[in-house]
Scaffold this active site. Structure first.
Site, PDB file in Angstrom:
ATOM      1  CE1 TYR A  16      -3.950  -1.950   0.086  1.00  0.00           C
ATOM      2  CE2 TYR A  16      -2.471  -3.037   1.724  1.00  0.00           C
ATOM      3  CZ  TYR A  16      -4.041  -3.258   1.355  1.00  0.00           C
ATOM      4  OH  TYR A  16      -5.084  -4.197   1.008  1.00  0.00           O
ATOM      5  CG  ASN A  23     -10.836  -2.839  -8.137  1.00  0.00           C
ATOM      6  OD1 ASN A  23     -11.667  -1.902  -9.018  1.00  0.00           O
ATOM      7  ND2 ASN A  23     -10.417  -3.366  -7.683  1.00  0.00           N
ATOM      8  CB  CYS A  32      -7.803  -3.935  -5.615  1.00  0.00           C
ATOM      9  SG  CYS A  32      -9.179  -4.879  -5.300  1.00  0.00           S
ATOM     10  CG  HIS A  33      -5.866  -9.618  -7.027  1.00  0.00           C
ATOM     11  ND1 HIS A  33      -7.062  -9.185  -8.287  1.00  0.00           N
ATOM     12  CD2 HIS A  33      -4.796 -10.577  -8.055  1.00  0.00           C
ATOM     13  CE1 HIS A  33      -5.580  -9.592  -9.549  1.00  0.00           C
ATOM     14  NE2 HIS A  33      -4.961 -10.403  -9.215  1.00  0.00           N
ATOM     15  CD  GLU A  40      -2.706 -12.462 -10.746  1.00  0.00           C
ATOM     16  OE1 GLU A  40      -3.759 -11.674 -11.381  1.00  0.00           O
ATOM     17  OE2 GLU A  40      -1.719 -11.451  -9.794  1.00  0.00           O
TER      18      GLU A  40
END
Lengths: 203, 166
Positions: A141, A164, A172-173, A199
Site C-alpha cells: 500500500y 475498487n 487490487c489483489h 498468478e
C-alpha cells in the site's frame, strides 16, 4: 418432480426466454441504463463464488462478489447509472469471458472497455496505477501511495483498493501489506491468496 | 429512488406471465408479456417513488391484455363481416375462410392489397393508402371495388344473371 413443480419449471423457462427477448428489444429502443449477468465461477480453478457483472454502454462498470450483497450492489448501481437495469446474458458474454480468463490463467489478449466514470480524483489515480502492476508481482500500500505521488496517503490507497468497482479486472489483489502479509480483500483473504499464488505460477 | 428494473422482472415476471395467460391464452401471452415490460421500461422514469411497482405492472399487463382481446374481437367481427357476404359457399365453417382467401388472392393487385390491409389487417384508410402508395380516396375506392367484386363472385348464379354479370 410432481406436476405442480413441472408446471412451475416450464413457466420460468418461458419467462427466462422472454427476458432475453425483452433485453434485446429494450436495447434497440435505447431503454437500458445498464445490463447485468451472473457468473458462476465454482467450476474454475480459482473459484470466487458467484459474481455479478454490470456494464453500461461505455463498458464494464462493476464486478461484485457475493459477499458485497448483489441486491445492494444493484440498488447502488441504479442510483449511479440509472434504474433501467436488465439482465442480458448474451450482451454480457464478452465481459464474462474476460473475467473467466482472469480467473483461469488466460490473462493476455482479453480486453474489454471499462467504464470508470463513477471514479474520480485520487481514487481514480490509484485504480489507473493498479492496472500497471504486472501479473505475478505485488506492491505494498505504501509503494502505491508513493507511486501516485502521495506517500502519506497509505490509508487512502487502502480505501481505494477496498472500493475498487472492478476487482479481478483492476488487480487490487496485487496490493499487499508492507510486512508481506496479504492484507484484506473484499472477495475474502483466502481468494486473494489463491489469486496471487496462481498468478505467480503463470507469470 | 426507483429499484433496479431487473428486480421487478425477477420478482414479477412469473406473476405477470400468469395474468397474461389467464386473460389471453398462452400463445398471445408471450407478446403481451413483452409489451407489458417494454411499456413499463418506457414509463419507468415517471413511476412515482413510493408507489407499488407490482400493482403498476399488473395494471399495464391488464391494459395490454384488454387491447389484445379488443383486437381479437375486431378481427372476429371483420371475419364475420366478410363471411357474411351473400352467396353460396359463404354460409358456414372452415371452407368459408379458404374461399374468401382464394377469392381475395384472385383480385387485381390494388384491390387485393386494399382489401387485405383494410379488412384482414384492420388498418385505417390512411395507413392502407400509405402502404399502397396512393391517395386515401383511391384506397377507399380500391377496397370498395374489391369488396364489390367479392360479392359478385360469391353471389348466387340467379343473382348474377339478374344483374347481368359473371
Amino acid at each position: 418432480m410432481d406436476a405442480a413443480d413441472q408446471h412451475l419449471g416450464s413457466e420460468s423457462g418461458v419467462v427466462d426466454r422472454l427476458r432475453s427477448d425483452l433485453a434485446r428489444r429494450a436495447h434497440q429502443e435505447g431503454l437500458v441504463d445498464a445490463t447485468v449477468a451472473y457468473l458462476d465461477t465454482t467450476y474454475l480453478d480459482t473459484s470466487v463464488g458467484r459474481l455479478l457483472l454490470a456494464a453500461t454502454g461505455d463498458g464494464l462498470v462493476r464486478v461484485a462478489f457475493e459477499s458485497e450483497g448483489h441486491g445492494a450492489v444493484l440498488a447502488h448501481l441504479a442510483g449511479a447509472v440509472g434504474p433501467r437495469i436488465l439482465r442480458d446474458d448474451i450482451a454480457m458474454a464478452p465481459y464474462a469471458e474476460v473475467v473467466t480468463a482472469h480467473l483461469d490463467g488466460r490473462l493476455q489478449g482479453a480486453d474489454v472497455p471499462l467504464d470508470l466514470d463513477g471514479c474520480g480524483g485520487f481514487r481514480r489515480e490509484v485504480l489507473e496505477y493498479l492496472r500497471t502492476i504486472p501479473v505475478g508481482e505485488t506492491r505494498s500500500y505504501a509503494e502505491v501511495a508513493r507511486e501516485v505521488g502521495r506517500p502519506r496517503a497509505v490509508r487512502a490507497v487502502g480505501t481505494a483498493c477496498a472500493t475498487n468497482p472492478l476487482p479481478l479486472i483492476i488487480p487490487c489483489h496485487r496490493v499487499v501489506r508492507s510486512d508481506g502479509s496479504v492484507g484484506n480483500y473484499l472477495g475474502g483473504v483466502e481468494v486473494k491468496r489463491r489469486l496471487l499464488a496462481a498468478e505467480r505460477s503463470m507469470a | 429512488m426507483r429499484p433496479p428494473f431487473e428486480q421487478l422482472v425477477e420478482d414479477q415476471g412469473v406473476v405477470v406471465w400468469r395474468v397474461c395467460v389467464s386473460m389471453v391464452g398462452p400463445d398471445a401471452a408471450e407478446d403481451v408479456w413483452s409489451d407489458t415490460f417494454l411499456d413499463a421500461l418506457r414509463a419507468y422514469d415517471r413511476l412515482e417513488g413510493g408507489s407499488n411497482p407490482a400493482a403498476w405492472l399488473t395494471t399495464i399487463a391488464q391494459r395490454r391484455c384488454l387491447d389484445e382481446l379488443r383486437r381479437r374481437r375486431r378481427r372476429h367481427r371483420i371475419t364475420e363481416r366478410v363471411a357474411a357476404l351473400p352467396g353460396p359457399g359463404w354460409s358456414s365453417g372452415a371452407v368459408l375462410d379458404e374461399t374468401v382467401a382464394a377469392l381475395v388472392a384472385a383480385l387485381p393487385e390494388r384491390q387485393r392489397l386494399a382489401v387485405a390491409y383494410r379488412y384482414l389487417a384492420d388498418l385505417s384508410y390512411p395507413q392502407v393508402a400509405e402502404r399502397i402508395g396512393c391517395s386515401v380516396p383511391a384506397a377507399r375506392r380500391s377496397a370498395a371495388d374489391g369488396i364489390a367484386s367479392l360479392r359478385r363472385r360469391t353471389a348466387s348464379p340467379t343473382l348474377e344473371d339478374h344483374d347481368g354479370r359473371s
